[in-house]
Design a protein around this motif. Sequence first.
Motif, PDB file in Angstrom:
ATOM      1  N   VAL A  37       0.772  -1.250  -0.049  1.00 26.09           N
ATOM      2  CA  VAL A  37      -0.233  -0.123   0.089  1.00 26.09           C
ATOM      3  C   VAL A  37       0.845   1.389   0.084  1.00 26.09           C
ATOM      4  N   ALA A  38       2.105   1.102  -0.016  1.00 21.01           N
ATOM      5  CA  ALA A  38       3.004   2.357   0.020  1.00 21.01           C
ATOM      6  C   ALA A  38       4.509   1.840   0.211  1.00 21.01           C
ATOM      7  N   VAL A  39       5.521   2.674  -0.447  1.00 25.57           N
ATOM      8  CA  VAL A  39       6.852   2.613  -0.679  1.00 25.57           C
ATOM      9  C   VAL A  39       7.256   3.713  -0.245  1.00 25.57           C
ATOM     10  N   ALA A  40       8.839   3.583  -0.066  1.00 23.01           N
ATOM     11  CA  ALA A  40       9.289   4.982   0.294  1.00 23.01           C
ATOM     12  C   ALA A  40      10.829   4.894  -0.269  1.00 23.01           C
ATOM     13  N   ASP A  41      11.335   5.798  -0.819  1.00 32.52           N
ATOM     14  CA  ASP A  41      12.745   5.679  -1.179  1.00 32.52           C
ATOM     15  C   ASP A  41      13.170   7.003  -1.471  1.00 32.52           C
ATOM     16  N   HIS A  42      14.561   7.217  -1.170  1.00 31.75           N
ATOM     17  CA  HIS A  42      14.884   8.731  -1.196  1.00 31.75           C
ATOM     18  C   HIS A  42      14.986   9.161  -2.930  1.00 31.75           C
ATOM     19  N   GLU A  43      15.051   8.150  -3.578  1.00 35.92           N
ATOM     20  CA  GLU A  43      15.198   8.064  -5.233  1.00 35.92           C
ATOM     21  C   GLU A  43      13.685   7.697  -5.647  1.00 35.92           C
ATOM     22  N   ALA A  44      12.578   8.569  -5.463  1.00 33.68           N
ATOM     23  CA  ALA A  44      11.439   8.530  -5.852  1.00 33.68           C
ATOM     24  C   ALA A  44      11.080   8.342  -7.471  1.00 33.68           C
ATOM     25  N   GLU A  45      12.161   8.717  -8.196  1.00 36.50           N
ATOM     26  CA  GLU A  45      11.993   8.566  -9.703  1.00 36.50           C
ATOM     27  C   GLU A  45      12.718   7.196 -10.299  1.00 36.50           C
ATOM     28  N   SER A  46      13.070   6.469  -9.425  1.00 39.53           N
ATOM     29  CA  SER A  46      13.828   5.231  -9.821  1.00 39.53           C
ATOM     30  C   SER A  46      12.685   4.207 -10.395  1.00 39.53           C
ATOM     31  N   PRO A  47      13.444   3.444 -11.323  1.00 41.51           N
ATOM     32  CA  PRO A  47      12.209   2.658 -12.183  1.00 41.51           C
ATOM     33  C   PRO A  47      11.264   1.958 -11.141  1.00 41.51           C
ATOM     34  N   VAL A  48      11.871   1.238 -10.130  1.00 39.05           N
ATOM     35  CA  VAL A  48      11.026   0.464  -9.301  1.00 39.05           C
ATOM     36  C   VAL A  48      10.105   1.552  -8.394  1.00 39.05           C
ATOM     37  N   ALA A  49      10.261   2.511  -8.071  1.00 42.24           N
ATOM     38  CA  ALA A  49       9.387   3.586  -7.659  1.00 42.24           C
ATOM     39  C   ALA A  49       8.246   3.862  -8.497  1.00 42.24           C
ATOM     40  N   LEU A  50       8.817   4.203  -9.547  1.00 43.50           N
ATOM     41  CA  LEU A  50       7.936   4.603 -10.627  1.00 43.50           C
ATOM     42  C   LEU A  50       6.801   3.653 -11.176  1.00 43.50           C
ATOM     43  N   GLY A  51       7.195   2.319 -11.045  1.00 47.20           N
ATOM     44  CA  GLY A  51       6.306   1.269 -11.261  1.00 47.20           C
ATOM     45  C   GLY A  51       5.297   1.232 -10.249  1.00 47.20           C
ATOM     46  N   PHE A  52       5.672   1.189  -9.024  1.00 47.61           N
ATOM     47  CA  PHE A  52       4.747   1.524  -8.047  1.00 47.61           C
ATOM     48  C   PHE A  52       3.802   2.387  -8.233  1.00 47.61           C
ATOM     49  N   ALA A  53       4.373   3.744  -8.295  1.00 47.44           N
ATOM     50  CA  ALA A  53       3.597   4.836  -8.556  1.00 47.44           C
ATOM     51  C   ALA A  53       2.450   4.915  -9.856  1.00 47.44           C
ATOM     52  N   HIS A  54       3.189   4.058 -10.799  1.00 47.04           N
ATOM     53  CA  HIS A  54       2.135   3.895 -12.046  1.00 47.04           C
ATOM     54  C   HIS A  54       0.968   2.912 -11.706  1.00 47.04           C
ATOM     55  N   ASN A  55       1.186   1.967 -10.612  1.00 45.90           N
ATOM     56  CA  ASN A  55      -0.100   1.146 -10.247  1.00 45.90           C
ATOM     57  C   ASN A  55      -0.823   1.503  -9.090  1.00 45.90           C
ATOM     58  N   GLY A  56      -0.642   3.147  -8.571  1.00 47.68           N
ATOM     59  CA  GLY A  56      -1.428   3.709  -7.682  1.00 47.68           C
ATOM     60  C   GLY A  56      -0.759   3.740  -6.464  1.00 47.68           C
ATOM     61  N   VAL A  57       0.351   3.008  -6.004  1.00 42.71           N
ATOM     62  CA  VAL A  57       0.600   2.767  -4.883  1.00 42.71           C
ATOM     63  C   VAL A  57       1.596   4.149  -4.429  1.00 42.71           C
ATOM     64  N   PRO A  58       1.109   4.807  -3.306  1.00 44.09           N
ATOM     65  CA  PRO A  58       1.881   6.126  -3.001  1.00 44.09           C
ATOM     66  C   PRO A  58       3.319   5.773  -2.905  1.00 44.09           C
ATOM     67  N   VAL A  59       4.243   6.617  -3.190  1.00 43.42           N
ATOM     68  CA  VAL A  59       5.658   6.749  -3.328  1.00 43.42           C
ATOM     69  C   VAL A  59       6.011   7.821  -2.487  1.00 43.42           C
ATOM     70  N   PHE A  60       6.681   7.777  -1.380  1.00 43.74           N
ATOM     71  CA  PHE A  60       7.422   8.886  -0.341  1.00 43.74           C
ATOM     72  C   PHE A  60       8.732   8.722  -0.609  1.00 43.74           C
ATOM     73  N   ARG A  61       9.223   9.956  -0.541  1.00 41.76           N
ATOM     74  CA  ARG A  61      10.586  10.273  -0.291  1.00 41.76           C
ATOM     75  C   ARG A  61      11.361  10.022   0.850  1.00 41.76           C
ATOM     76  N   ASP A  62      10.608  10.406   1.927  1.00 41.64           N
ATOM     77  CA  ASP A  62      10.750  10.304   3.183  1.00 41.64           C
ATOM     78  C   ASP A  62      10.285   9.099   4.213  1.00 41.64           C
ATOM     79  N   ALA A  63      11.055   8.054   4.358  1.00 44.53           N
ATOM     80  CA  ALA A  63      10.468   6.957   5.005  1.00 44.53           C
ATOM     81  C   ALA A  63       9.369   7.047   6.116  1.00 44.53           C
ATOM     82  N   LEU A  64       9.592   8.177   6.934  1.00 40.07           N
ATOM     83  CA  LEU A  64       8.892   8.501   8.087  1.00 40.07           C
ATOM     84  C   LEU A  64       7.525   8.943   7.578  1.00 40.07           C
TER      85      LEU A  64
END
Length: 129
Positions: A37-64
């Motif tokens: 339901v959510a992922v976090a990584d300081h590189e929000a534009e990484s291919p894996v983060a973008l893949g999650f975002a494309h599938n509607g999963v919120p991507v956070f830069r800050d893990a907190l």
Amino acid sequence: MKDTIRIALLGLGDIGQAFAEEFLTKIQEHGAPVEIVAVADHEAESPVALGFAHNGVPVFRDALEVTTLGDKIDIIFDLTGNSRVRQELRLKLIETRNQHTVIATEVLARLLWHFFEQPMQLKATRTGY
């Protein structure tokens, strides 16, 4: 009716990415009632983060920031390898009175990895709390 287990993944580097991909595969193969339901990584534009975002999963830069989802997350997999992040996560859960969400560390990810039937081994870390 199955209760869905809602997961957040923190840290999508080499280890986190491999874990996320294998975890998603197993969820789909087994029709498991598990949802990322959510992922976090300081590189929000990484291919894996973008893949999650494309599938509607919120991507956070800050893990907190995942703590803002409150009890909509059952388990936070902290794969950042950063003990400071883990300590701050615990404090944030206490501060927000979230007694529902648990933090799963790398050792639990390694335990799951043994069931993935893949040759790659997750790096053993001792970041603790």
